[in-house]
Design a protein around this motif. Structure first.
Motif, mmCIF file in Angstrom:
data_model
loop_
_atom_site.group_PDB
_atom_site.id
_atom_site.type_symbol
_atom_site.label_atom_id
_atom_site.label_comp_id
_atom_site.label_asym_id
_atom_site.label_seq_id
_atom_site.Cartn_x
_atom_site.Cartn_y
_atom_site.Cartn_z
ATOM 1 N N UNK A 27 76.780 18.623 92.039
ATOM 2 C CA UNK A 27 77.736 17.810 91.281
ATOM 3 C C UNK A 27 77.044 17.215 90.064
ATOM 4 N N UNK A 28 77.803 16.928 89.025
ATOM 5 C CA UNK A 28 77.234 16.295 87.832
ATOM 6 C C UNK A 28 78.329 15.536 87.103
ATOM 7 N N UNK A 29 77.898 14.595 86.261
ATOM 8 C CA UNK A 29 78.849 13.844 85.430
ATOM 9 C C UNK A 29 78.984 14.555 84.091
ATOM 10 N N UNK A 30 80.211 14.656 83.606
ATOM 11 C CA UNK A 30 80.457 15.384 82.377
ATOM 12 C C UNK A 30 81.747 14.909 81.735
ATOM 13 N N UNK A 31 81.992 15.364 80.517
ATOM 14 C CA UNK A 31 83.288 15.097 79.872
ATOM 15 C C UNK A 31 84.196 16.280 80.170
ATOM 16 N N UNK A 32 85.349 16.014 80.773
ATOM 17 C CA UNK A 32 86.326 17.063 81.075
ATOM 18 C C UNK A 32 87.493 16.913 80.117
ATOM 19 N N UNK A 33 87.960 18.031 79.588
ATOM 20 C CA UNK A 33 89.060 17.929 78.623
ATOM 21 C C UNK A 33 90.070 19.050 78.824
ATOM 22 N N UNK A 34 91.228 18.841 78.203
ATOM 23 C CA UNK A 34 92.306 19.812 78.263
ATOM 24 C C UNK A 34 92.133 20.804 77.110
ATOM 25 N N UNK A 35 91.801 22.040 77.434
ATOM 26 C CA UNK A 35 91.539 23.051 76.392
ATOM 27 C C UNK A 35 92.767 23.303 75.520
ATOM 28 N N UNK A 36 93.936 23.256 76.137
ATOM 29 C CA UNK A 36 95.155 23.515 75.356
ATOM 30 C C UNK A 36 95.324 22.468 74.259
ATOM 31 N N UNK A 37 94.984 21.219 74.574
ATOM 32 C CA UNK A 37 95.117 20.160 73.565
ATOM 33 C C UNK A 37 94.106 20.374 72.443
ATOM 34 N N UNK A 38 92.873 20.690 72.815
ATOM 35 C CA UNK A 38 91.860 20.948 71.782
ATOM 36 C C UNK A 38 92.299 22.121 70.891
ATOM 37 N N UNK A 51 90.900 13.743 77.241
ATOM 38 C CA UNK A 51 89.594 13.740 77.922
ATOM 39 C C UNK A 51 89.495 12.698 79.038
ATOM 40 N N UNK A 52 88.641 13.029 79.993
ATOM 41 C CA UNK A 52 88.390 12.139 81.130
ATOM 42 C C UNK A 52 86.934 12.363 81.534
ATOM 43 N N UNK A 53 86.174 11.288 81.627
ATOM 44 C CA UNK A 53 84.751 11.429 81.979
ATOM 45 C C UNK A 53 84.582 11.155 83.464
ATOM 46 N N UNK A 54 84.075 12.160 84.160
ATOM 47 C CA UNK A 54 83.997 12.028 85.624
ATOM 48 C C UNK A 54 83.069 13.104 86.183
ATOM 49 N N UNK A 55 82.962 13.136 87.490
ATOM 50 C CA UNK A 55 82.113 14.118 88.145
ATOM 51 C C UNK A 55 82.781 15.482 88.210
ATOM 52 N N UNK A 56 81.986 16.496 88.552
ATOM 53 C CA UNK A 56 82.494 17.863 88.593
ATOM 54 C C UNK A 56 83.483 18.081 89.734
ATOM 55 N N UNK A 57 83.636 17.095 90.595
ATOM 56 C CA UNK A 57 84.592 17.201 91.693
ATOM 57 C C UNK A 57 86.017 16.890 91.239
ATOM 58 N N UNK A 58 86.167 16.244 90.093
ATOM 59 C CA UNK A 58 87.482 15.740 89.682
ATOM 60 C C UNK A 58 88.541 16.830 89.497
ATOM 61 N N UNK A 59 88.241 17.948 88.812
ATOM 62 C CA UNK A 59 89.283 18.973 88.656
ATOM 63 C C UNK A 59 89.829 19.462 90.002
ATOM 64 N N UNK A 60 88.954 19.582 91.003
ATOM 65 C CA UNK A 60 89.413 20.012 92.325
ATOM 66 C C UNK A 60 90.331 18.959 92.952
ATOM 67 N N UNK A 112 84.501 26.708 85.216
ATOM 68 C CA UNK A 112 83.541 27.680 84.671
ATOM 69 C C UNK A 112 83.040 27.291 83.285
ATOM 70 N N UNK A 113 83.805 26.459 82.581
ATOM 71 C CA UNK A 113 83.398 26.065 81.231
ATOM 72 C C UNK A 113 82.099 25.239 81.248
ATOM 73 N N UNK A 114 81.747 24.713 82.411
ATOM 74 C CA UNK A 114 80.532 23.885 82.507
ATOM 75 C C UNK A 114 79.355 24.684 83.063
ATOM 76 N N UNK A 115 79.508 25.997 83.105
ATOM 77 C CA UNK A 115 78.543 26.837 83.802
ATOM 78 C C UNK A 115 77.110 26.674 83.298
ATOM 79 N N UNK A 116 76.957 26.372 82.020
ATOM 80 C CA UNK A 116 75.597 26.297 81.449
ATOM 81 C C UNK A 116 75.093 24.865 81.332
ATOM 82 N N UNK A 117 75.685 24.009 82.123
ATOM 83 C CA UNK A 117 75.349 22.584 82.050
ATOM 84 C C UNK A 117 73.860 22.317 82.316
ATOM 85 N N UNK A 118 73.256 23.142 83.177
ATOM 86 C CA UNK A 118 71.865 22.865 83.569
ATOM 87 C C UNK A 118 70.847 23.450 82.580
#
Lengths: 294, 450
Positions: free
Chosen positions: B176-187, B297-306, B395-401
């Motif tokens: 798990x990690x903290x990240x910025x999650x966003x709506x791609x359609x809005x962007x 956007x919503x800043x949260x852990x990688x568990x949030x979308x699930x 999958x958009x966060x795949x290269x986070x590490x």
């Protein structure tokens, strides 16, 4: 027939043993732990490190003093409203009103609903700024200022929590007061009616003095009930709603991201326990009404 | 008179009852198709070569009804069918495990293995953790002939050893990690093609979103601290952020902190947080994010979308970027708040039990069942197999590490003082809502430390 002391002891032994194991031991262990630094609640005593009164001093630099102040406000303000409302409902329901049983049950109902459920019911369905009941009702009657009131903002969270707590607590005391009022002989009211006493005069001169003992004991019950304040504090989460028990829970068990301070939590538990004991002793000092024999 | 009293009571009762019947018009969630479309691995028959023979009691930090709980239970059933000598009894404790497992272990209950957030595993049950070094060196049917230690993502192998002070004390899974999650359609609708890398770039993105009628940020109150705390981590680094949470309060006097908070005050004045940020109650904000689709956007852990997958529906396109850098910040982007869950074995387990526990832990987290766990729970793979597929949802966060060399606590340093957190979160709420200035914010945080 004279009973042997050993037989008496045999019969009360299970209760005494349970009392010692499940009440006295945890209390004494917590009291002792408050003078030590321990890694966890269940750490072996041999691993504890003596720190004297440091845990008690440490409490001063945490949110615990603020939590105690919060609890006192709940005790005082909610207590006054709960007692007045409960007395009012009790008098109304014992005045021969139709559907007494139904109303009594409905008033008591919130008392049997878990506090967590009460909390979510109020935050999500009553106070919600988007689709809450209050928002809709005030909007429907055109009272925009009231409709836009931010019930769940950090500054108003305490007020909202108190409303939910009063809602869930009143029924319990209504039942108590109803039982006390119904024990008063009807002949007293009949005599007062003949003498031309108004309903208010009957309440002040007859009802209130004769249920005084119940009122006094309800203060003790209210105090112990308030000291256990926890669930609503978690639901109405804000800096202004942290209760002593929530503080203790957090430092004893920690969270996924925060550290524990078991000794400090034990010290806070001892402080809360002492407050309950003092409150109980003080309420016992209030003289009982033994002048009138019914 | 009695009738009037009755009517009054009826009115009061009605109001009480109605309090549980608030409007429902906007609360309906879009019924999403079940995302658990990947089918469970085929359950094989008894493995004649299996020498495992033990009864295992497994305490889990998930609930039985969660998709994690269901996956763990299904994997246990399959494992027992393949290894008839093994019997697994699972006790789903949920988050209560942090308060229930310790006393149970202390009382000598026969709990052979347990799993929870790895920070909790180390902090709460360190006295009961078996050294898993031999199991890390062993090979398993799911590791393709390699030692287990070489079959997992290196960052988590290092993390496990680091948290165990040089010993491996848990099998990592569910990173798990903290990240910025966003709506791609809005962007996309706003023509935003580049993910922001700095705070200023993120403010430019926010301005574009506002111009196009969207709200840049929202947050529930239990996540509201992440935005500012991640900025402070970027600005001050790990030590500086830790000092803010656990020091004597003087760190809040640093003018750089006030300047940082002023950036948030400025953002709030431009309406970059949702109008109802002051009043949302959990989980209102994240539901609005995925249902209304007017907030980006919503800043949260990688568990949030699930967690919001049913409300979001299959067509919600999640984007993700790492929290932007602060100007002249102590961190250069090589740090990340991350963690994982860990499966541990009770050090009092017998060798036979330990062997069966290790085999089941690897069976659950790698191989077919590891893939199934990843896809059904939208979890991040722990396998370092280059073909291991991230769930589409994240999958958009795949290269986070990539390029990460420093690990910050999974929820950041500001959360390491749980007693300070309510003060910090309430102050953040008021700051984002425009009800508090930067100076008042700093003073309120400072006042906590007296």
């Amino acid at each position: 027939m004279r009973q042997k002391k050993s037989t008496l002891f045999m019969f009360i032994a299970p209760a005494i043993i349970l009392f010692l194991v499940f009440f006295c031991y945890p209390v004494l262990r917590t009291f002792a732990m408050s003078f030590f630094d321990a890694a966890q609640m269940s750490s072996k005593v041999s691993t504890w490190e003596f720190v004297g009164l440091n845990n008690y001093f440490a409490l001063n630099s945490t949110s615990f003093p603020g939590a105690l102040t919060m609890l006192f406000k709940v005790w005082l303000f909610c207590g006054i409203i709960v007692f007045v409302a409960a007395l009012l409902f009790a008098v109304m329901l014992t005045s021969g009103v139709y559907g007494k049983g139904f109303f009594r049950s409905m008033l008591y109902l919130p008392n049997v609903i878990p506090q967590i459920a009460i909390g979510y019911m109020w935050t999500l369905y009553v106070f919600s700024s988007r689709f809450g009941m209050l928002k809709r009702v005030f909007t429907a009657i055109g009272w925009e200022a009231a409709a836009n009131f931010a019930w769940t903002s950090p500054d108003n969270m305490f007020l909202s929590m108190c409303i939910a707590y009063i809602f869930s607590s009143t029924g319990y005391f209504v039942l108590q007061y109803m039982a006390a009022i119904e024990a008063i002989p009807k002949s007293l009211y009949e005599a007062a009616e003949l003498d031309g006493a108004s309903k208010i005069a009957q309440f002040v001169q007859i009802t209130f003095p004769l249920i005084r003992n119940t009122l006094v004991s309800s203060i003790t019950l209210w105090t112990s009930r308030v000291c256990g304040f926890f669930a609503l504090s978690r639901v109405f989460a804000s800096a202004s709603t942290v209760s002593p028990l929530m503080y203790i829970y957090n430092v004893l068990f920690g969270t996924e991201s925060s550290n524990t301070a078991v000794g400090v939590g034990a010290a806070a538990s001892v402080v809360v326990a002492l407050i309950v004991v003092v409150a109980f002793l003080v309420s016992n000092l209030i003289p009982k009404n033994n002048d009138i024999e019914l | 008179m009695k009738r009037i009293v009755s009517l009054l009571l009826v009115l009061l009762m009605s109001v009480s009852l109605l309090s549980g019947c608030g409007g429902t018009g906007t609360t309906e969630t879009s019924k999403a198709p079940d995302t658990t479309t990947s089918s469970a691995p085929e359950v094989k028959g008894p493995n004649e070569n299996s020498t495992l023979n033990a009864d295992i009691t497994f305490w889990s930090s998930y609930t039985e009804s969660s998709n994690y709980g269901q996956c763990i239970a299904a994997a246990a059933d399959a494992f027992m069918k393949e290894n008839p000598g093994v019997k697994i009894t699972i006790s789903f404790q949920g988050t209560d495990i942090s308060s229930t497992l310790g006393p149970a272990l202390q009382a000598g209950n026969n709990i052979t293995m347990f799993e929870a957030n790895s920070d909790n595993v180390i902090r709460l049950w360190n006295d009961y953790l078996m050294d898993l070094g031999d199991f890390y060196a062993a090979t398993y049917p799911q590791t393709d002939g390699k030692p287990y230690s070489e079959s997992i993502v290196p960052a988590y192998e290092i993390l496990a050893k680091d948290q165990g002070n040089g010993k491996y004390v848990y099998f990592p899974y569910t990173p798990q990690f903290l990240n910025v999650w966003y709506n791609k359609d809005i962007f996309d609708a706003c023509g935003i093609t580049e993910k922001p890398k700095t705070w200023d770039e993120m403010m430019d993105v926010c301005a574009t979103l506002k111009e196009n009628g969207y709200t840049p940020f929202t947050s529930d109150q239990n996540h509201i601290d992440y935005n500012l705390s991640l900025y402070l981590e970027r600005l001050l680094g790990a030590d500086g952020a830790d000092e803010l949470a656990n020091g004597d309060g003087s760190a809040w006097d640093d003018p750089a902190v006030l300047d940082a908070v002023k950036k948030f005050e400025d953002a709030a004045s431009k309406g970059y947080w949702a109008d109802n940020i002051m009043t949302v109650v959990v989980p209102e904000a994240r539901q609005e994010l995925v249902i209304d689709r007017k907030i980006a956007m919503y800043i949260c852990g990688s568990w949030m979308p699930n967690n919001v997958r049913e409300s979001a529906g299959d067509d919600y396109r999640w984007g993700s970027f790492t929290y932007p850098l602060a100007e002249n910040g102590a961190d250069d982007g090589s740090s990340l708040c991350y963690g994982c869950y860990g499966i541990s074995i009770n050090k009092n387990a017998t060798p036979e039990e330990a062997e069966a526990c290790a085999a089941f832990a690897v069976y659950l987290t790698l191989g077919e069942w590891g893939d199934y766990l990843v896809q059904t729970c939208n979890a991040i793979p722990i396998s370092n197999d280059p073909n291991a597929k991230w769930p589409d949802m994240i999958a958009d966060a795949e290269h986070i590490y990539d390029g990460i060399t420093t690990r910050w606590p999974a929820h950041g340093h500001l959360r390491s003082n749980g007693d300070f957190l309510p003060t910090f979160q309430s102050a953040c709420t008021k700051l984002y809502g425009g009800a508090m200035t930067a100076e008042e914010f700093v003073a309120e945080c400072r006042a906590y430390f007296k």
